[in-house]
Scaffold this motif. Structure first.
Motif: not given
Length: 226
Positions: A98-103, A196-211
């Protein structure tokens, strides 16, 4: 051979490491703009504020320089040492992945104009050059081996189990799609990715991790039932 032993450069300055780094940075930007086939050593040296012999001296020619740019680009996304430290550190493999995907996803989805790092890798993946084997053997395969170990551990199977490769593909594909895809075109289809919002990027990353993790969990359960 892509890399040659450098010859002595007449009048070489003592700040060789700095000059070499400047050439690499200039080359990365030019290769990102034009691609390997249309770039010239003279243009790269001029942008780096060096003389035309410097490319040959430090990198054995433009082919060697391009190979070094590819390797450096991959390292800027994630170094092998950092990956190994993560994999060998404390904690469960699922948390490490999960950390790796986030990085990696964080680097690829960062808002604003993409750096030459992403554009160079994108060009190379879409149209591999003669330097691709250098990138493959120095960066991609060693890192793949580490990630394979994490995925295999999550699934509870040996690293050579067929499910491991399929799961690796599923984990990597969404990130690779954003890496090689034209951001403007992708944003027309999926406008949220252009935010460009940080929360939008965070949502995409969380989505990748979750799936990714949900898919691994489902695959592990299926293997267990088999």
């Amino acid at each position: 051979m892509i890399r040659k032993t450098p010859r002595k450069l007449p009048g070489r300055r003592e700040d060789g490491a700095s000059t070499k780094a400047q050439i690499l940075e200039a080359a990365g930007a030019i290769f990102a703009e034009k691609g390997f086939d249309r770039a010239t050593g003279k243009e790269i040296a001029e942008r780096a504020g060096s003389n035309s012999a410097a490319v040959n001296y430090y990198y054995g020619g433009i082919e060697g320089l391009y190979a070094e740019v590819l390797v450096e680009a991959h390292r800027q996304l994630l170094t092998y040492d950092r990956l190994v430290a993560l994999a060998e550190g404390p904690g469960a493999s699922v948390d490490k992945l999960k950390i790796l995907i986030g990085l990696v996803a964080g680097a690829v989805t960062a808002p604003g104009p993409s750096s030459w790092v992403l554009r160079v890798l994108s060009r190379e993946l879409l149209s591999p050059s003669s330097a691709f084997p250098v990138l493959l053997h120095q960066e991609i395969l060693p890192k793949k081996q580490v990630v394979t170990g994490l995925v295999a551990d999550i699934l509870g199977v040996p690293a050579d189990h067929p499910a491991v490769g399929r799961c690796l593909l599923s984990v990597i594909s969404p990130i690779a799609m954003l890496l090689v895809g034209n951001r403007q075109l992708v944003a027309q289809v999926l406008p949220d990715l252009a935010s460009p919002a940080p929360e939008a990027q965070a949502a995409i990353i969380a989505h990748f991790q979750r799936f990714a993790l949900a898919g691994l969990e489902a695959t592990a359960a299926e293997i267990g039932r088999g």
